[in-house]
Scaffold this motif. Structure first.
Motif, mmCIF file in Angstrom:
data_model
loop_
_atom_site.group_PDB
_atom_site.id
_atom_site.type_symbol
_atom_site.label_atom_id
_atom_site.label_comp_id
_atom_site.label_asym_id
_atom_site.label_seq_id
_atom_site.Cartn_x
_atom_site.Cartn_y
_atom_site.Cartn_z
ATOM 1 N N UNK A 118 0.914 -1.244 0.086
ATOM 2 C CA UNK A 118 0.094 -0.020 -0.193
ATOM 3 C C UNK A 118 0.861 1.405 -0.043
ATOM 4 N N UNK A 119 0.389 2.296 -0.403
ATOM 5 C CA UNK A 119 0.945 3.832 -0.558
ATOM 6 C C UNK A 119 0.260 4.462 0.581
ATOM 7 N N UNK A 120 0.747 5.184 1.528
ATOM 8 C CA UNK A 120 0.087 5.941 2.524
ATOM 9 C C UNK A 120 1.063 7.383 2.056
ATOM 10 N N UNK B 185 -3.793 5.486 0.090
ATOM 11 C CA UNK B 185 -4.394 6.479 0.865
ATOM 12 C C UNK B 185 -3.701 7.774 0.532
ATOM 13 N N UNK B 186 -4.377 8.776 0.235
ATOM 14 C CA UNK B 186 -3.863 10.269 0.047
ATOM 15 C C UNK B 186 -4.236 11.352 0.845
ATOM 16 N N UNK C 286 -11.005 11.396 2.255
ATOM 17 C CA UNK C 286 -11.587 11.867 3.232
ATOM 18 C C UNK C 286 -11.311 11.733 4.714
ATOM 19 N N UNK C 287 -10.253 10.656 4.934
ATOM 20 C CA UNK C 287 -9.548 10.595 6.007
ATOM 21 C C UNK C 287 -8.671 11.691 6.421
ATOM 22 N N UNK C 288 -8.341 11.758 7.666
ATOM 23 C CA UNK C 288 -7.507 12.877 8.304
ATOM 24 C C UNK C 288 -6.153 12.551 7.804
ATOM 25 N N UNK C 289 -5.278 13.565 7.532
ATOM 26 C CA UNK C 289 -3.834 13.543 7.140
ATOM 27 C C UNK C 289 -3.153 12.955 7.987
ATOM 28 N N UNK C 290 -1.839 12.700 7.630
ATOM 29 C CA UNK C 290 -0.660 12.389 8.631
ATOM 30 C C UNK C 290 -0.367 13.421 9.212
ATOM 31 N N UNK C 291 0.016 13.637 10.497
ATOM 32 C CA UNK C 291 0.546 12.755 11.366
ATOM 33 C C UNK C 291 -0.676 11.630 12.054
ATOM 34 N N UNK C 292 -1.715 11.953 11.559
ATOM 35 C CA UNK C 292 -2.915 11.061 12.206
ATOM 36 C C UNK C 292 -2.805 9.716 11.840
ATOM 37 N N UNK C 293 -3.047 8.965 12.695
ATOM 38 C CA UNK C 293 -3.029 7.391 12.267
ATOM 39 C C UNK C 293 -4.217 7.060 11.386
ATOM 40 N N UNK D 78 -5.057 7.445 8.417
ATOM 41 C CA UNK D 78 -4.681 6.679 7.020
ATOM 42 C C UNK D 78 -4.161 5.517 6.953
ATOM 43 N N UNK D 79 -3.430 5.228 8.066
ATOM 44 C CA UNK D 79 -3.021 3.746 8.234
ATOM 45 C C UNK D 79 -3.830 2.969 8.502
ATOM 46 N N UNK D 80 -4.827 3.363 9.431
ATOM 47 C CA UNK D 80 -6.165 2.506 9.719
ATOM 48 C C UNK D 80 -6.958 2.150 8.752
ATOM 49 N N UNK D 81 -7.221 3.256 7.974
ATOM 50 C CA UNK D 81 -7.890 3.309 6.480
ATOM 51 C C UNK D 81 -7.358 2.073 5.826
ATOM 52 N N UNK D 82 -6.028 2.148 5.548
ATOM 53 C CA UNK D 82 -5.581 0.964 4.626
ATOM 54 C C UNK D 82 -5.563 -0.291 5.228
ATOM 55 N N UNK D 83 -5.213 -0.374 6.747
ATOM 56 C CA UNK D 83 -5.513 -1.661 7.362
ATOM 57 C C UNK D 83 -7.093 -2.228 7.187
#
Length: 116
Positions: free
Chosen positions: A65-67, A92-93, A97-104, A106-111
């Motif tokens: 995946x790409x985050x 995940x970009x 819709x999800x929050x941006x990094x450094x919020x976790x 995007x990673x949760x969305x990918x998982x």
């Protein structure tokens, strides 16, 4: 762009500056100053043999995946330029819709997308 508008609007409130009187004005100001990133294929160079690396990962049963905090359009342009889309299980970009990094988030969305 929407994330920046929301940040400005929320930041004004959190700093006790009050809600801006005209939220549409904030959006117009951001839009007037926004510069979209254009991907130039001639300026991109892969770091190593990316196809070999991604193929090894896929052959090993590893999900890829790409985050990124970059917007979706230039990210997809780059994926197309390097012809790596077939290796990716999720992307995940920053403009999603999800929050941006450094919020976790995007990673949760990918998982969640990859069921891991």
């Amino acid at each position: 762009r929407n994330c920046i508008c929301e940040f400005i609007l929320n930041h004004a409130q959190s700093q006790n500056l009050g809600k801006p009187k005209n939220t549409e004005d904030v959006r117009k100001q951001v839009k007037s100053r926004w510069v979209d990133l254009k991907v130039c294929p001639k300026e991109l160079e892969p770091c190593g043999d990316i196809h070999k690396i991604f193929q090894f990962l896929k052959d090993s049963g590893i999900k890829v995946a790409i985050c990124t905090s970059d917007d979706r359009e230039p990210t997809e342009d780059t994926i197309e330029i390097f012809k790596i889309g077939k290796y990716l299980d999720a992307v995940s970009c920053g403009s999603d819709i999800v929050s941006n990094k450094p919020s976790p988030e995007p990673i949760w969305d990918i998982c969640n997308k990859l069921d891991i």
